[in-house]
Scaffold this active site. Structure first.
Site, PDB file in Angstrom:
ATOM      1  N   GLU A 135      20.830 -55.897  -1.751  1.00 29.24           N
ATOM      2  CA  GLU A 135      20.251 -54.682  -2.328  1.00 29.24           C
ATOM      3  C   GLU A 135      18.808 -54.964  -2.725  1.00 29.24           C
ATOM      4  O   GLU A 135      18.496 -56.041  -3.256  1.00 29.24           O
ATOM      5  CB  GLU A 135      21.050 -54.252  -3.552  1.00 29.24           C
ATOM      6  CG  GLU A 135      20.483 -53.036  -4.282  1.00 29.24           C
ATOM      7  CD  GLU A 135      21.354 -52.600  -5.458  1.00 29.24           C
ATOM      8  OE1 GLU A 135      22.591 -52.786  -5.381  1.00 29.24           O
ATOM      9  OE2 GLU A 135      20.803 -52.091  -6.457  1.00 29.24           O
ATOM     10  N   GLU A 140      13.217 -48.816 -10.133  1.00 27.14           N
ATOM     11  CA  GLU A 140      14.212 -48.330 -11.080  1.00 27.14           C
ATOM     12  C   GLU A 140      13.505 -48.078 -12.408  1.00 27.14           C
ATOM     13  O   GLU A 140      12.605 -48.826 -12.813  1.00 27.14           O
ATOM     14  CB  GLU A 140      15.334 -49.348 -11.292  1.00 27.14           C
ATOM     15  CG  GLU A 140      16.332 -49.420 -10.166  1.00 27.14           C
ATOM     16  CD  GLU A 140      17.505 -50.311 -10.523  1.00 27.14           C
ATOM     17  OE1 GLU A 140      18.618 -49.796 -10.673  1.00 27.14           O
ATOM     18  OE2 GLU A 140      17.291 -51.525 -10.662  1.00 27.14           O
TER      19      GLU A 140
END
Length: 252
Positions: A135, A140
């Site tokens: 990932e 974020e």
């Protein structure tokens, strides 16, 4: 109207980073709706991996996003019966890439409990599962930590823990649009915010558990609510909140 000066500066920063690479794909969200040849809209609460694996509180629907002024706008809402709705879209099986520069120009939502992200997963996830597939979290943001941007990677070696990560303080990152990008080569992955290098992942050992980044990955854009990272507390007075994506570009 978008800030012309910001666009000019970001364009030049972006151009400086791409070097001799060619633009191989771009998404400017110019249509009236999402291009189904490019995007999958994921629905529901993630069950049987309920809460999308993170105890998230939102239900993803097909009604929480729209194309507006050549931007993708994802709106997180508080619904009746203490429920929340949002959007999660992917390019899985449609647009998958290995190596290059990947960037998105985005404007963040704000408030306790929101968790927007622009990220990537390995295309072999159905065969090997997560986190073995790898990932890459290009962006974020969690509303409970203003002025902070998180850039992270997950691999089998980290066993789901966020050990390969960097939290960068950027004053007023919530104001206006900013450019979030990675430069991904067979040797390393570099993370940038507005052309500033904020994190580099370059392990010496590159086995499957540490370096699953030798295969194609696909994009995910979503705005979660609450969860292990974004929560647990959610301020219901902030809703609705909007996450804007101006464009995505891939250079190789």
């Amino acid at each position: 109207m978008k800030n012309i000066l910001v666009c000019f500066l970001i364009f030049n920063c972006s151009f400086a980073q791409v070097g001799t690479r060619k633009l191989v794909w771009e998404e400017h969200f110019n249509g009236k709706s999402l291009n189904e040849k490019t995007w999958n809209v994921e629905l529901g609460d993630g069950c049987p991996n309920c809460g999308w694996g993170n105890n998230e509180r939102q239900l993803y629907t097909a009604d929480n996003h729209k194309i507006e002024k050549s931007c993708l706008v994802i709106t997180a809402k508080k619904e009746a019966d203490n429920k929340y709705t949002s959007t999660r879209i992917t390019t899985k099986g449609k647009k998958e890439f290995q190596y290059g520069r990947f960037e998105a120009r985005a404007k963040l939502p704000v408030g306790q409990g929101i968790w927007p992200a622009f990220w990537m997963l390995g295309s072999n996830i159905d065969q090997v599962g997560w986190p073995m597939c790898g990932e890459i979290d290009i962006l974020e943001y969690v509303g409970k930590e203003p002025n902070m941007v998180f850039t992270s990677l997950h691999t089998q070696d980290s066993h789901g823990n966020t050990i390969n990560t960097k939290k960068t303080k950027i004053e007023s990152i919530e104001e206006g649009f900013h450019l979030y990008a990675i430069e991904w080569t067979p040797d390393k992955i570099e993370f940038f915010v507005d052309a500033k290098l904020v994190y580099t992942f370059q392990p010496e050992l590159k086995n499957q558990a540490i370096w699953p980044y030798n295969q194609p990955f696909y994009f995910i854009i979503n705005m979660a609510i609450g969860g292990n990272f974004g929560g647990p507390e959610v301020d219901d007075t902030i809703f609705p909140q909007k996450f804007y994506i101006d464009y995505i570009k891939v250079y190789q």
